[in-house]
Design a protein around this motif. Structure first.
Motif, mmCIF file in Angstrom:
data_model
loop_
_atom_site.group_PDB
_atom_site.id
_atom_site.type_symbol
_atom_site.label_atom_id
_atom_site.label_comp_id
_atom_site.label_asym_id
_atom_site.label_seq_id
_atom_site.Cartn_x
_atom_site.Cartn_y
_atom_site.Cartn_z
ATOM 1 N N PRO A 43 0.781 -1.156 0.040
ATOM 2 C CA PRO A 43 0.165 0.007 -0.086
ATOM 3 C C PRO A 43 0.890 1.376 0.009
ATOM 4 O O PRO A 43 2.220 1.216 0.161
ATOM 5 N N VAL A 44 0.346 2.299 -0.041
ATOM 6 C CA VAL A 44 0.922 3.581 -0.305
ATOM 7 C C VAL A 44 0.794 4.553 0.752
ATOM 8 O O VAL A 44 -0.370 4.800 1.148
ATOM 9 N N LEU A 45 1.494 5.231 1.404
ATOM 10 C CA LEU A 45 1.428 6.521 1.986
ATOM 11 C C LEU A 45 1.871 7.650 1.356
ATOM 12 O O LEU A 45 3.238 7.685 1.018
ATOM 13 N N TYR A 46 1.156 8.698 0.878
ATOM 14 C CA TYR A 46 1.424 9.805 0.426
ATOM 15 C C TYR A 46 1.990 10.967 1.553
ATOM 16 O O TYR A 46 1.252 10.867 2.555
ATOM 17 N N CYS A 134 1.910 -1.423 -6.754
ATOM 18 C CA CYS A 134 1.328 -1.239 -5.554
ATOM 19 C C CYS A 134 0.058 -1.341 -5.296
ATOM 20 O O CYS A 134 -0.789 -1.642 -6.355
ATOM 21 N N ALA A 135 -0.514 -1.448 -4.431
ATOM 22 C CA ALA A 135 -1.807 -1.795 -3.976
ATOM 23 C C ALA A 135 -2.645 -0.530 -4.249
ATOM 24 O O ALA A 135 -1.811 0.508 -4.039
ATOM 25 N N GLU A 136 -4.074 -0.455 -4.286
ATOM 26 C CA GLU A 136 -4.781 0.594 -4.243
ATOM 27 C C GLU A 136 -4.918 1.082 -2.850
ATOM 28 O O GLU A 136 -5.131 2.523 -2.875
ATOM 29 N N ARG A 137 -4.850 0.408 -1.857
ATOM 30 C CA ARG A 137 -4.959 1.147 -0.617
ATOM 31 C C ARG A 137 -4.165 1.970 -0.152
ATOM 32 O O ARG A 137 -2.699 1.935 -0.650
ATOM 33 N N CYS A 138 -4.666 3.252 0.467
ATOM 34 C CA CYS A 138 -3.437 4.290 0.745
ATOM 35 C C CYS A 138 -3.806 4.898 1.878
ATOM 36 O O CYS A 138 -5.020 5.042 2.151
ATOM 37 N N ALA A 139 -2.824 5.573 2.415
ATOM 38 C CA ALA A 139 -3.059 6.772 3.301
ATOM 39 C C ALA A 139 -2.314 8.068 3.199
ATOM 40 O O ALA A 139 -1.465 8.180 2.139
ATOM 41 N N ALA A 150 -2.926 17.015 3.781
ATOM 42 C CA ALA A 150 -3.482 15.846 3.960
ATOM 43 C C ALA A 150 -4.722 15.831 4.525
ATOM 44 O O ALA A 150 -5.582 14.890 4.146
ATOM 45 N N LEU A 151 -5.132 16.370 5.703
ATOM 46 C CA LEU A 151 -6.403 16.680 6.109
ATOM 47 C C LEU A 151 -7.654 17.074 5.046
ATOM 48 O O LEU A 151 -8.306 16.277 5.194
ATOM 49 N N ILE A 152 -7.186 17.977 4.457
ATOM 50 C CA ILE A 152 -8.163 18.195 3.425
ATOM 51 C C ILE A 152 -8.456 17.221 2.363
ATOM 52 O O ILE A 152 -9.611 16.849 1.719
ATOM 53 N N CYS A 162 -7.326 5.091 3.966
ATOM 54 C CA CYS A 162 -7.648 4.331 4.963
ATOM 55 C C CYS A 162 -7.509 5.090 6.325
ATOM 56 O O CYS A 162 -8.022 4.810 7.437
ATOM 57 N N SER A 163 -6.530 6.062 6.212
ATOM 58 C CA SER A 163 -6.201 6.881 7.426
ATOM 59 C C SER A 163 -5.552 8.337 7.095
ATOM 60 O O SER A 163 -5.030 8.099 5.943
#
Lengths: 276, 276
Positions: A43-46, A134-139, A150-152, A162-163
């Motif tokens: 999964p990906v964390l931006y 990579c997976a589609e799931r991301c945070a 990140a918040l907006i 996901c978070s």
């Protein structure tokens, strides 16, 4: 996509890429950490950086790759604005290049390039999924102006992340000097239009399942009272019974030493949701 | 000692100081990481950086504070040369300011300021023990030119350091271009005088109990064959039955991503001897 750099790092690979962005109408650089190959695509964390930063600040200073490698999370670090001689700029460090505020500008001269929201929302994820396994799931996470970003991103796109987490975020930009200067330039004088880019307003209006949210804030941060004010978002979260974990870290300031000290906690927080 | 910066970091404090150095005859900056207070004063690990670096590269990029905080080790990061308008310099990145090679220069115009060996040997430890609460026990490590510096400091001072380690060190400077250029300028044409600053020669002549030594070298390091050649030192170590642990790290290059990936191993290596 042109590969600028590639370095082995904690058993994975740290890369820097350049690509021509149709959304932003200029070449953009971005950094990516690819964890060691696992049994499934990661999964990906931006990560969204703050004022004056580019894709390299977090890459070189946060020490995030160690835990990302252990957990099997890909890290994607975009730049903080469009760049180049043709791109409008301003002498203030908090406006123009290095200060895109992750929104779509509507006013001249900014609207020609400053569309960081569309870039993050559509172009960048498509680019990443095309060029990397990579997976589609991301945070998503970020620092200061990037914490706002990140918040907006999470609050405008229920179900997409996901978070979400942030270090010392600008949570209420329409009420503080950094945000007001940027919103006036990018969006114009109509303060109603600013609300679409303000985390406090977005959380008030949010429809759907709340996204897990963690914020770290140092209490020795010089910008705490004037620009950040996480208590404003905490109050909205209280009203809306939002699962916000706000941690005040005694003695910590606004620097990358603060981020490095707690990035492991953020990665493990995101892993709980990315791998749920 | 003038405090320039202080940041909370992993429960300790990361500081940057400036002081006037009588040895180097100029103002110098240095960075110090003070771990969280323990029951006894912490031992010290000196870190020597490579060409073009100052005290901030390791401080911001290596991520060493996390493990140093856990183990209770103070980190001291000096600059790599004297600095300033009055200090001789050269257009080459590998000579002059940022390239002091941790020796005492004997030739004009360098001898007026370039006395990094005396600075590290005498002035800096006295400064640290005067201004900070720390133990006498110390170790030393460094990268590239700083790996050379760490090795010669340990090899010229038997019993002084509990352990020594290096990342991609210049082990045989009198035989490689970086070292030859620097030694010719700082020491003159007499190659016999170079041997006092060459790890391979120093290990050949060493008298006393060998010091524990660990070296990490990436096999994708662009400078491996031309400037570094750790096998030269490994051969001397073999001849002298020296306890050298030389690790070749597949795929790693000369960057701080390499250092960050293995600095934890180095800190734990030093802790075994610092706390023995």
């Amino acid at each position: 996509m042109e590969l600028l750099e590639s370095h082995h790092c904690f058993g994975g690979v740290q890369q820097r890429w350049r690509h021509l962005s149709p959304t932003l109408n200029c070449p953009m650089t971005l950094s990516v950490f690819i964890p060691p190959a696992g049994t499934t695509p990661p999964p990906v964390l931006y990560w969204l950086s703050g004022l004056t930063c580019n894709d390299e600040n977090f890459t070189t200073k946060a020490g995030a790759q160690r835990v990302a490698a252990e957990l099997g999370i890909m890290l994607v670090m975009p730049d903080t604005s469009p760049r180049g001689e043709q791109v409008a700029d301003d002498p203030a460090y908090s406006l123009g290049q290095g200060a895109g505020f992750y929104l779509n500008a509507t006013r001249a001269p900014w609207a020609a390039h400053y569309r960081m929201y569309d870039y993050l929302h559509t172009e960048l994820p498509a680019l990443i999924s095309t060029h990397f396994s990579c997976a589609e799931r991301c945070a998503i996470s970020g620092h200061s102006m990037g914490g706002h970003g990140a918040l907006i991103m999470a609050l405008k796109n229920p179900g997409r992340f996901c978070s979400v987490s942030a270090f010392a975020p600008v949570v209420n930009p329409s009420r503080v000097p950094w945000g007001q200067q940027a919103f006036r330039a990018y969006l114009g004088e109509d303060e109603q239009s600013w609300q679409a880019w303000d985390s406090c307003a977005l959380m008030q209006q949010y429809q759907g399942e709340p996204v897990a949210m963690m914020i770290d804030q140092g209490d020795a941060d010089n910008f705490l009272a004037t620009q950040l004010q996480p208590a404003q978002l905490a109050e909205v979260a209280r009203q809306r019974s939002w699962p916000l974990q706000l941690r005040i870290q005694p003695g910590y300031d606004h620097s990358y030493f603060f981020i490095a000290s707690f990035i492991e906690d953020h990665l493990r927080f995101h892993a709980r949701y990315l791998f749920a």
